[in-house]
Design a protein around this motif. Structure first.
Motif, PDB file in Angstrom:
ATOM      1  N   VAL A 102       0.783  -1.270   0.014  1.00 19.87           N
ATOM      2  CA  VAL A 102      -0.061  -0.056  -0.067  1.00 19.87           C
ATOM      3  C   VAL A 102       0.889   1.339   0.102  1.00 19.87           C
ATOM      4  N   ILE A 103       2.074   1.104   0.368  1.00 23.38           N
ATOM      5  CA  ILE A 103       3.016   2.228   0.560  1.00 23.38           C
ATOM      6  C   ILE A 103       3.735   2.471  -0.994  1.00 23.38           C
ATOM      7  N   ARG A 142      -3.300   8.293  -7.616  1.00 18.65           N
ATOM      8  CA  ARG A 142      -3.514   8.923  -6.682  1.00 18.65           C
ATOM      9  C   ARG A 142      -2.561   9.633  -5.751  1.00 18.65           C
ATOM     10  N   SER A 143      -1.546   8.754  -5.658  1.00 15.37           N
ATOM     11  CA  SER A 143      -0.121   9.124  -5.002  1.00 15.37           C
ATOM     12  C   SER A 143       0.679  10.272  -6.133  1.00 15.37           C
ATOM     13  N   THR A 144       0.361   9.998  -7.228  1.00 13.87           N
ATOM     14  CA  THR A 144       1.090  10.928  -8.122  1.00 13.87           C
ATOM     15  C   THR A 144       0.414  12.182  -8.162  1.00 13.87           C
ATOM     16  N   ALA A 145      -0.962  12.141  -8.227  1.00 13.14           N
ATOM     17  CA  ALA A 145      -1.682  13.356  -7.968  1.00 13.14           C
ATOM     18  C   ALA A 145      -1.335  14.456  -6.510  1.00 13.14           C
ATOM     19  N   ARG A 146      -1.247  13.665  -5.409  1.00 14.34           N
ATOM     20  CA  ARG A 146      -1.080  14.075  -4.129  1.00 14.34           C
ATOM     21  C   ARG A 146       0.300  14.698  -4.129  1.00 14.34           C
ATOM     22  N   TYR A 147       1.515  13.885  -4.578  1.00 17.83           N
ATOM     23  CA  TYR A 147       2.961  14.387  -4.556  1.00 17.83           C
ATOM     24  C   TYR A 147       3.452  15.125  -5.627  1.00 17.83           C
ATOM     25  N   VAL A 170       4.995   4.892  -8.043  1.00 13.27           N
ATOM     26  CA  VAL A 170       4.458   3.461  -8.486  1.00 13.27           C
ATOM     27  C   VAL A 170       4.210   2.683  -7.105  1.00 13.27           C
ATOM     28  N   ARG A 171       3.400   1.733  -7.360  1.00 16.77           N
ATOM     29  CA  ARG A 171       3.239   0.881  -6.158  1.00 16.77           C
ATOM     30  C   ARG A 171       4.655  -0.327  -5.979  1.00 16.77           C
TER      31      ARG A 171
END
Length: 477
Positions: free
Chosen positions: A220-221, A237-242, A247-248
């Motif tokens: 999940v990280i 989702r993490s790309t948009a956040r950071y 990548v997973r």
């Protein structure tokens, strides 16, 4: 002559100058041919001494006929090719394999009468012989025979011999093919129940002693994108956040390990033959290896000499893969030729296991004295499960007769307890104290029943024939 079926021309055995081949042809005279030649020479001598010209002509005819047959047979220009195919080439003890022979006439002339013979070790049965009638030009003939052996090993088949003879039976010439094949007779493999031994994992997942595999599930990280990462693993989702590509992560699942130890010391066993204690231990080792491979373990075979299977990796052979059958085949080939060693103890195998994280340890021991029992007790790694099947030499010698009389297949009936000597129990006590699950094997025992007994002992619910819980293991319930 090859297993692939490619034609191999027959060897005519001639020297470049032809003299050696001619001498070989003369040596191929049959009893009939030698008798005719001797009678002709004797008649010619008598005719010369008595002055009988008619007798001389008869003597010359008798002497010349076998020589003409030799010359004609020697000058025969048959071109014959042969091939052999084994089905299967690896067979368990006591089961049959069929050998298919194929003869091809690759010359432009038809052959005469051919006698075919294959060289077979005596343990596989009688030497097969076939008579092939006239084979037309470009024609072929196929024959087959069966072989079986109650003894493990690798047995050469061939070379194939072709015997040529003349119509009068005066001369026989033998030609040999150069190639041969090998039949591998492996130990019997007994299907084992899918029990769960404490400390063991069922392939992937929940065991404590494991090695890393190659693929995995997603964590999940996420982490930052690196050059070469698969774009399909981008975590949007993490790309948009950071504000950068993320990548997973790949988590590497863990594969359970198992080491199967076979004690081959000559001093640890007594007796020979298919029903001996050593053959039972080899068959049990083969069954455990195949069972663990099928359950997805990384399996390692080890003997008291410290040797393992050629080609085996540091982590053993991986199960539950496309190469499982090949891995099992390599191990079976090793067990097919394993024999007694002259090792005095188990120190070499202990050195191979010491300091390692081998996961589940399954051992098949012969007779253990006090010193070797102590060495075996120290083989168990801290936190790992260890199961020992001990074949006490004295027990097997005393119980062999009752085991043979138990059932038609030689197994001891489940309801008949087998007496276990106090000496045997004293020898295995250090293993129990070190945390081993110890099962003493009576003559003719079924490994599947002992496998379940080991599980019950690990779970604390096993009972011995005398009614004790988890104590001596002279039989099974």
């Amino acid at each position: 002559m090859t297993t692939a079926g490619e034609p191999a021309p027959v060897d005519d055995g001639r020297d470049p100058d032809g003299r050696g081949g001619l001498r070989a042809a003369l040596s191929g005279l049959t009893t009939r041919g030698r008798s005719f030649l001797a009678a002709g020479v004797a008649a010619a001598v008598c005719a010369y001494a008595l002055g009988q010209s008619d007798l001389l002509r008869v003597g010359l005819l008798l002497a010349v006929l076998p020589l003409v047959c030799v010359a004609v047979l020697y000058r025969t220009r048959y071109r014959v090719a042969g091939s052999r195919r084994l089905s299967p080439s690896r067979v368990p003890t006591g089961e049959e394999s069929r050998v298919h022979l194929r003869m091809d006439n690759v010359s432009r002339l038809p052959t005469g009468l051919l006698m075919l013979q294959d060289r077979v070790p005596y343990v596989l049965g009688p030497r097969p012989r076939f008579v092939l009638d006239r084979v037309e030009a470009g024609g072929q003939r196929e024959v087959s025979y069966r072989v079986r052996s109650d003894l493990r090993g690798r047995y050469p088949l061939g070379p194939l011999q072709l015997r040529l003879t003349d119509p009068f039976g005066m001369c026989e010439l033998t030609r040999s093919f150069s190639a041969y094949d090998t039949l591998t007779v492996i130990p019997q493999v007994e299907p084992l129940p899918a029990v769960r031994l404490a400390g063991e994992a069922s392939g992937y997942g929940d065991g404590r002693n494991r090695s890393l595999a190659l693929a995995g599930e997603d964590d999940v990280i996420p982490r930052g994108y690196r050059h070469g990462d698969d774009l399909r693993r981008v975590h949007w989702r993490s790309t948009a956040r950071y504000g950068e590509l993320m990548v997973r992560r790949e988590e590497q699942p863990q594969r359970a390990r198992c080491t199967v130890l076979l004690d081959t010391r000559r001093a640890a066993y007594q007796g020979a033959g298919p029903d001996s204690a050593f053959e039972w231990a080899v068959s049990g080792t083969a069954s455990a290896l195949v069972h663990m491979l099928e359950r997805g373990f990384s399996v390692r075979l080890l003997t008291d000499t410290g040797n393992s299977v050629p080609g085996e990796g540091a982590g053993g052979f991986a199960g539950a893969t496309q190469e499982t059958a090949d891995s099992a085949g390599l191990m079976m080939d090793t067990l097919a030729v394993v024999g007694h060693s002259d090792e005095a103890g188990l120190s070499r195998s202990y050195d191979m296991l010491r300091g390692g994280n081998e996961g589940l340890l399954v051992a098949f021991f012969g007779d253990l004295d006090e010193e070797q029992a102590g060495v075996a007790a120290r083989m168990r790694q801290r936190g790992g499960a260890a199961v020992a099947f001990v074949l006490d030499r004295a027990t097997w010698v005393r119980g062999q007769g009752s085991a043979d009389a138990g059932q038609p297949d030689g197994r001891v009936p489940a309801q008949v307890p087998v007496e276990i000597t106090a000496r045997a129990e004293d020898r295995v006590r250090p293993l129990r104290e070190a945390g081993w699950t110890v099962v003493t094997v009576p003559p003719g025992a079924a490994l599947a029943d002992l496998w379940r007994l080991a599980e019950r002992q690990r779970a604390g619910s096993g009972a011995s024939p005398s009614g004790g819980a988890g104590g001596t293991t002279g039989g099974w319930s």
